[in-house]
Write an enzyme that holds these catalytic residues in place. Sequence first.
Site, PDB file in Angstrom:
ATOM      1  N   ASP A   1       8.980   0.131  -6.504  1.00 25.54           N
ATOM      2  CA  ASP A   1       7.991  -0.560  -5.799  1.00 25.54           C
ATOM      3  C   ASP A   1       9.161  -1.287  -4.789  1.00 25.54           C
ATOM      4  OD1 ASP A   1       6.297  -2.139  -4.907  1.00 25.54           O
ATOM      5  OD2 ASP A   1       5.895  -3.898  -6.262  1.00 25.54           O
TER       6      ASP A   1
ATOM      7  N   ARG B   1       6.517   3.185   4.436  1.00 23.73           N
ATOM      8  CA  ARG B   1       6.415   2.499   5.063  1.00 23.73           C
ATOM      9  C   ARG B   1       5.694   3.170   6.980  1.00 23.73           C
ATOM     10  NH1 ARG B   1       5.159  -2.103   2.980  1.00 23.73           N
ATOM     11  NH2 ARG B   1       6.457  -3.317   2.083  1.00 23.73           N
TER      12      ARG B   1
ATOM     13  N   PHE C   1       6.242 -11.040   0.752  1.00 17.57           N
ATOM     14  CA  PHE C   1       6.838 -10.217  -0.492  1.00 17.57           C
ATOM     15  C   PHE C   1       7.224  -8.826  -0.651  1.00 17.57           C
ATOM     16  CE2 PHE C   1       2.931 -12.832  -1.243  1.00 17.57           C
ATOM     17  CZ  PHE C   1       3.368 -13.921  -2.270  1.00 17.57           C
TER      18      PHE C   1
HETATM   19 ZN   LIG Z   1       1.488  -4.079  -5.760  1.00 19.95          ZN
END
Ligand SMILES: [Zn+2]
Lengths: 311, 428
Positions: free
Chosen positions: B302, B61, B320
């Site tokens: 992830d 981020r 998400f």
């Molecule tokens: Zn992805």
Amino acid sequence: MSFNRKDLLGLEHLDRKEIQTIIDSAKPFKDMFTRSIKKAPALVGKTVVNLFYEPSTRTRTSFEVASKRLSADVVSIATATSSVVKGESLVDTAKTLEAMKADIIIIRHTLAGTPELLAKNLNASIINAGDGFHEHPTQGLLDLFTMFEKKKKIEGLKVLLVGDILHSRVAKSNIWALTKFGAKVRVVGPPTLIPGKISELGVEVFYNLDEAIKDVDVVNILRIQMERQQENLFPSIHEYVELYQVTKERLAKAKPDVLVMHPGPMNRGIEIDSEVADSPSAVINEQVTNGIAVRMAVLHLLALARNKGKK
Amino acid sequence: MLIQIKDIKIIDPSANINKTGDIFIEDGKIVEKLSKPADKVIDGKGKIAVPGLIDVHSHLREPGQEEKETIKTGTMSAAKGGITTVFCMPNTKPVTDNAPSVEYILMKAQKEGKVNVFPIGCITKGSQGKELAEIGILKKAGIVAVSDDGVPVANSQIMRRALEYTKMFNLAVISHCEDKELSRNGVMNAGKNSMIFGLRGIPNQSEEIMVSRDIMLCELTGGKLHIAHVSTAGSVELVRQAKKKGLNVTCETCPHYFTLTDDYVQNYDTNFKMNPPLRTLKDVDAIKEGLKDGTIDCIATDHAPHTQEEKCREFDSAPFGIIGFETLLSLTLNELVDKKVLSLEDAIAKMTVNPARIFSLANRGSLKVGSVADITIIDLNHKYELKKEDILSKSKNSPFIGRKFKGCAVMTIVGGKIVWTLKDGIIN
Ligand SMILES: [Zn+2]
């Protein structure tokens, strides 16, 4: 009495006994409507908030009337006037309402799961007045109540749901309630508007209305949203009318004492032929009356459960 | 600092080693023996030393969304999870499609990072899917792969060119496989549950169509394709067939895809919302089978941090993604090793030597003499419950809060420096 829930979020998780309890308690409320004083003191001093994030005059009014007939203090907040427009989160808005000592919050929202979100975060009782494509439990209950009233028993009844099953919370709540009571539920519509896994809920799937309507006891017609055509779910309204409008000719294939239901508001001349809507088979206006009785029953039972919880 | 780790069980899949012995660290490297007496001797009894874990898929981020995570907090979280190297996806603000962005990340990681940070560059300029990014310049600046994660390249011609062009750098193209038209507005797996919950579904095929396309483009170009976060049975089968054909295709999955199903969405808890979505038991079983037979090469996190405010919303409106650094190892141990899907060696290989090979990381993912001393020390018997307040990531969006685990990292060593221990936490 077997109703001990803090919230009414859907019919999926209610058992037959709980649903029966609601139906049974709605009956005396309906009887009350014929009296000159249509008011009961059950909710005196309680605050009921209608929190509507999706326009719905019918359902909101029905809940308002139900709450008032139970002597509750009622506040209605519609999207345009609420702080949603100012970007306040749903949970924050609801928490503010709770801080104002709301006992019961009735929520209608375009997104599924919003009643659950409130139920998790608030002490107030939450009633789902329709959330996205998920459930519309009081509609399911009032439809069931109406069928009970007219047909005396649900077991073995053939009930047909017509139209956009995919996006219909009404269909979902009807299916949960009816299958629990042993009705034989059929759904009909174009394959694009019927979820592929719907048969796993114990319903029979049809694409042809003329076949589906044969010998049914109840036809429940769902409202078709015009924007579905833009999503390419069917080619045109014209073709939809051709294939799925409930007409007099089609209705003749059902049982002679068939009931025609519609959750409203109707698109006359689209999903339902005007002649059918105004025929003696139609109980659409009675559904509206029954809606108030059923909602009174739900409000009353939740208030009772709250009192029990406090003791 | 000179370190000796004594009497430890050493598992190093890169050299097929599984034995008890000592590890020596000098000048940040693993050595045969120390030139002077050790400054620090670590008792390794009852513990396991493995090459430092490499996570090839994460979102740190920074720059641009420091309210969710920073390189500092993200790498602290990784260190706690026993991860010594993280690849960070380029969907920062601005996106990593230019050399200064790569340099910024590397500089920040150098200054504040607890573990190695290897940036992934964009495939296309601005991740817009229209023109190739300056991949050669990005490579020179330090990227280890390219990806337009989250905004997959829809245009087959561009994807073809990317797979062709990257050949000269031996860079893998990491593909987030999703047909965005087919998954449009979807927020969970399409199936019985999405119907019941009233949420729009993302069909398995929206992933599989793109997996097929990319495999075909890989065949056309001879490029190096790495498929990100495989979540469906069909994708596993497609990759299996591609590998049988001898194509240059590898792939990863994430712990949630072998641990959870879409049943968990039932309470509309947004910590179960990620993309690709949680699928069905059939898919979970196929993922495990793919891990077992080697179709799936890597286990990645992830790691996708989001703030509480963003996640405490309607299921449709919440973003998400879930965090994953701190649960990668424990979930792999409990769900794969304890359940006899993988041997401990094979499980470790998928987080060490395999990613090192696929992404050509020299001297990493191994405990051989001469390797960089990135080491994870594991206690298989340590029992704990994941508590929100113990999470080191800046964000707390984990579906595993409250879950009980057995086995985790107890010490993380990066470049010969102890950066975290279970007892003392982050070491400065
Ligand atoms: Zn992805």
